[in-house]
Design a protein around this motif. Structure first.
Motif, PDB file in Angstrom:
ATOM      1  N   TYR A 112       0.959  -1.108   0.072  1.00 20.46           N
ATOM      2  CA  TYR A 112       0.106   0.042  -0.021  1.00 20.46           C
ATOM      3  C   TYR A 112       0.754   1.316  -0.055  1.00 20.46           C
ATOM      4  N   GLU A 153      -7.603   4.985   1.312  1.00 14.44           N
ATOM      5  CA  GLU A 153      -7.957   3.735   1.531  1.00 14.44           C
ATOM      6  C   GLU A 153      -7.970   2.939   0.030  1.00 14.44           C
ATOM      7  N   ARG A 170      -5.443   0.881  -0.911  1.00 15.94           N
ATOM      8  CA  ARG A 170      -5.197  -0.339  -0.243  1.00 15.94           C
ATOM      9  C   ARG A 170      -6.082  -1.833  -0.644  1.00 15.94           C
ATOM     10  N   GLU A 216      -8.183  -5.050  -0.887  1.00  9.92           N
ATOM     11  CA  GLU A 216      -9.331  -5.582   0.200  1.00  9.92           C
ATOM     12  C   GLU A 216      -8.883  -6.513   1.458  1.00  9.92           C
ATOM     13  N   ARG A 246      -7.701  -4.166   4.047  1.00  9.41           N
ATOM     14  CA  ARG A 246      -8.643  -3.514   4.674  1.00  9.41           C
ATOM     15  C   ARG A 246      -9.286  -4.482   5.793  1.00  9.41           C
ATOM     16  N   GLU A 268      -9.055  -4.304   9.893  1.00  8.51           N
ATOM     17  CA  GLU A 268     -10.391  -4.294  10.666  1.00  8.51           C
ATOM     18  C   GLU A 268     -10.353  -5.099  11.658  1.00  8.51           C
TER      19      GLU A 268
END
Length: 285
Positions: free
Chosen positions: A194, A227, A230, A232, A235, A239
């Protein structure tokens, strides 16, 4: 957001300084300017502009943000002291500090819009080369350790941080920390990927710095919607780890001994006092 511009260095340094010693915070503006020299060489006029911007941000942060941090910590401190802390409280605290981070970006972004276009082609090359070198160093560091070695390092770091707040850790708390390490998902490679994507886009934005409308729109995307670069998977893992950490904090709070609770309260009292004192001193300037 990676360390990818003058702006980001300012943001990160000020944010971290808010939770550091009074001495470190009071001289944060000087420390930031030293850090900038690691990334790009500025001429005298640019140095004056950067100095003024940093001074303005420092004053704003001390008088507007530190009292807010102190207020949030006071609420957290009172709930810990009275043993009434809930998972909802921890989520709310996290969300409030995320909002504070957004305010930080809002304060910094106009200075970036003004100053980055002033960089010459040579300075842009220097800045990007230094940022890519930092990226390479982090990639090399990642390869230095095996997965098991990284897990051990993570456990040691988690234990050190926990002891700094709790003192002696109980067996139950140790098991909670070990479980957190096992269940936590690794994100290092994904973050580096990223960071590389973000840096590529940042370089493209700088190439448009003499076209104000395009540059401003591009920079706003880099600031407020990073984001989109970034994956998937990143992410999802971020989380997962955030939820896991909030659960760990709550579970640790449920297992506190009276001595540990007093230690945390005393430490938070120290931070709150420091922040209020600094805010008061800066408000007199």
């Amino acid at each position: 957001m990676p360390r990818a511009s003058i702006v980001v260095v300012v943001v990160i340094t000020l944010l971290l300084s808010a939770c550091s010693t009074q001495f470190g915070y009071r001289f944060a503006d000087t420390l930031i300017e030293w850090k900038l020299n690691d990334y790009v060489s500025l001429n005298s006029q640019q140095e004056q502009s950067v100095d003024q911007a940093i001074t303005t941000l420092h004053q704003w942060h001390a008088t507007s943000e530190l009292p807010y941090y102190a207020q949030q910590l006071q609420t957290l401190r009172d709930k810990i002291a009275s043993n009434t802390l809930t998972e909802t409280d921890l989520v709310a605290t996290y969300e409030q500090f995320f909002i504070a981070w957004q305010r930080m970006l809002n304060a910094v972004e106009p200075h970036a819009q003004e100053m980055l276009p002033q960089l010459s082609d040579e300075q842009i090359i220097e800045l990007i080369e230094n940022l890519r070198e930092k990226q390479r160093e982090e990639e090399e560091e990642l390869l230095e350790y095996s997965d098991s070695e990284r897990s051990k390092r993570l456990i040691r770091r988690a234990e050190k941080n926990t002891r700094s707040w709790l003192g002696q850790v109980t067996k139950v708390q140790q098991r909670l920390i070990n479980r957190w390490v096992v269940e936590r998902l690794d994100t290092r490679e994904l973050w580096l990927d990223y960071n590389q994507r973000w840096l590529n886009e940042f370089e493209k934005a700088l190439q448009q710095r003499q076209q104000p409308e395009q540059f401003n729109n591009y920079l706003q995307q880099l600031f407020y919607n990073p984001e989109q670069w970034r994956s998937e998977e990143l992410r999802s893992r971020v989380e997962h780890n955030q939820q896991l950490t909030l659960v760990l904090f709550y579970q640790l709070s449920e297992t506190l001994t009276d001595r540990q609770r007093r230690r945390i309260v005393d430490k938070l009292d120290g931070y709150i006092e420091d922040m209020n004192e600094i805010a008061e001193d800066f408000s007199k300037r």
